[in-house]
Design an enzyme around this catalytic site. Structure first.
Site, PDB file in Angstrom:
ATOM      1  N   GLY A 159       0.377  -1.180   0.373  1.00 15.65           N
ATOM      2  CA  GLY A 159       0.318  -0.195   0.294  1.00 15.65           C
ATOM      3  C   GLY A 159       0.717   1.232  -0.268  1.00 15.65           C
ATOM      4  N   ASP A 160       2.025   1.149   0.333  1.00 13.22           N
ATOM      5  CA  ASP A 160       2.785   2.585  -0.023  1.00 13.22           C
ATOM      6  C   ASP A 160       3.795   2.479  -1.370  1.00 13.22           C
ATOM      7  OD1 ASP A 160       4.753   3.824   2.387  1.00 13.22           O
ATOM      8  OD2 ASP A 160       5.830   3.083   0.541  1.00 13.22           O
ATOM      9  N   LEU A 161       2.988   3.524  -1.529  1.00 14.37           N
ATOM     10  CA  LEU A 161       3.723   4.466  -2.603  1.00 14.37           C
ATOM     11  C   LEU A 161       5.042   4.141  -3.360  1.00 14.37           C
ATOM     12  CD1 LEU A 161       2.189   4.968  -5.896  1.00 14.37           C
ATOM     13  CD2 LEU A 161       2.661   7.444  -4.836  1.00 14.37           C
TER      14      LEU A 161
END
Length: 208
Positions: A159-161
Site C-alpha cells: 500500500g506504500d506508493l
C-alpha cells in the site's frame, strides 16, 4: 493456536546475507550501506499516536506538532487524550481527522478494545486486525506500526506508493510477488533498503 510473532532482529548480518542472494538487492545494499537495527517500542500506545500525528508530514513538522501535543497534555496517555478539548488538539496542529483518530486510539486503549500492552505477543495479522476497526487506521498505518513500532522483520507494505515505485524501478521485468517471496523472511529490512535507495537516487547519489 496462532504462531508466535517473529522476534525483532538484533543484528542485520543474517538478513543481509539472505537479501544479498538477490543481485539487485545486493547492489542496493552496497549503495546504501548499513541501516540501524530498530528495537521494538516499549510503549506501543504512544508510538501509534505519534505515528498518526506525523503521517503525511515532514519529519521536522511531525516532531513540532507532537511536541505541542505533549505540551498541551503534559503526558500523552489515553486519559489525557480523552480529556482534551478537540479544539485544543486542533490548535496544537492536528487535523480534525487526526484528532478523531488519536482520541479513538485512546478510547480503545482505555476500554481494552485494543490491548496495547499485549500487541507485542500477537502475530502480524492479529495486530492489523486489532487496529483496523479504529477510524483513520488503514492497513498501511498498521503495517508501518508493525515495521517501526513493533520491529517485525517480515513486513512489506504494497500500500506504500514509494515501495511500489521502487519495485517497478528495480525489477521492471519481475512480478512483485516473486521478488517479495525471495526476500522473506526479511522483507522489512528489504523495504527499508528500497526507501533508502530511492532517497539516495533523489539526492543524486545513485542512478534512478
Amino acid at each position: 493456536m496462532a504462531a508466535p510473532p517473529s522476534p525483532a532482529l538484533t543484528t542485520h548480518a543474517e538478513a543481509i546475507t539472505h537479501l544479498s542472494l538477490d543481485p539487485v538487492m545486493a547492489a542496493v545494499i552496497a549503495r546504501v550501506g548499513d541501516l540501524p537495527v530498530l528495537p521494538p517500542t516499549p510503549d506501543p500506545f504512544t508510538t501509534l499516536v505519534r505515528s498518526v500525528t506525523g503521517q503525511q508530514l515532514s519529519v521536522k513538522a511531525a516532531a513540532s506538532i507532537y511536541a505541542r501535543v505533549q505540551t498541551l497534555l503534559g503526558a500523552v496517555t489515553p486519559e489525557t487524550l480523552l480529556a482534551a478539548d478537540p479544539e485544543a488538539l486542533r490548535g496544537a496542529g492536528l487535523s480534525w481527522a487526526k484528532v478523531r483518530t488519536v482520541q479513538a486510539i485512546a478510547g480503545a486503549a482505555q476500554s481494552g478494545a485494543v490491548e496495547f500492552a499485549h500487541l507485542g505477543t500477537q502475530d502480524d495479522e492479529a495486530v492489523i486486525a486489532a487496529l483496523l476497526p479504529l477510524p483513520g487506521i488503514g492497513r498501511w498505518t498498521a503495517e508501518m506500526f508493525l515495521m517501526f513500532g513493533l520491529s517485525r522483520p517480515d513486513v512489506f507494505s504494497l500500500g506504500d506508493l514509494a515501495l511500489r515505485q521502487g519495485l517497478a524501478r528495480l525489477y521492471p521485468e519481475t512480478p512483485p510477488a516473486e521478488v517479495l517471496a525471495a526476500w522473506a523472511p526479511y522483507r522489512t529490512l528489504a523495504a527499508r533498503y528500497v526507501w533508502a535507495d530511492k532517497a539516495l537516487a533523489r539526492a543524486g547519489g545513485a542512478p534512478v
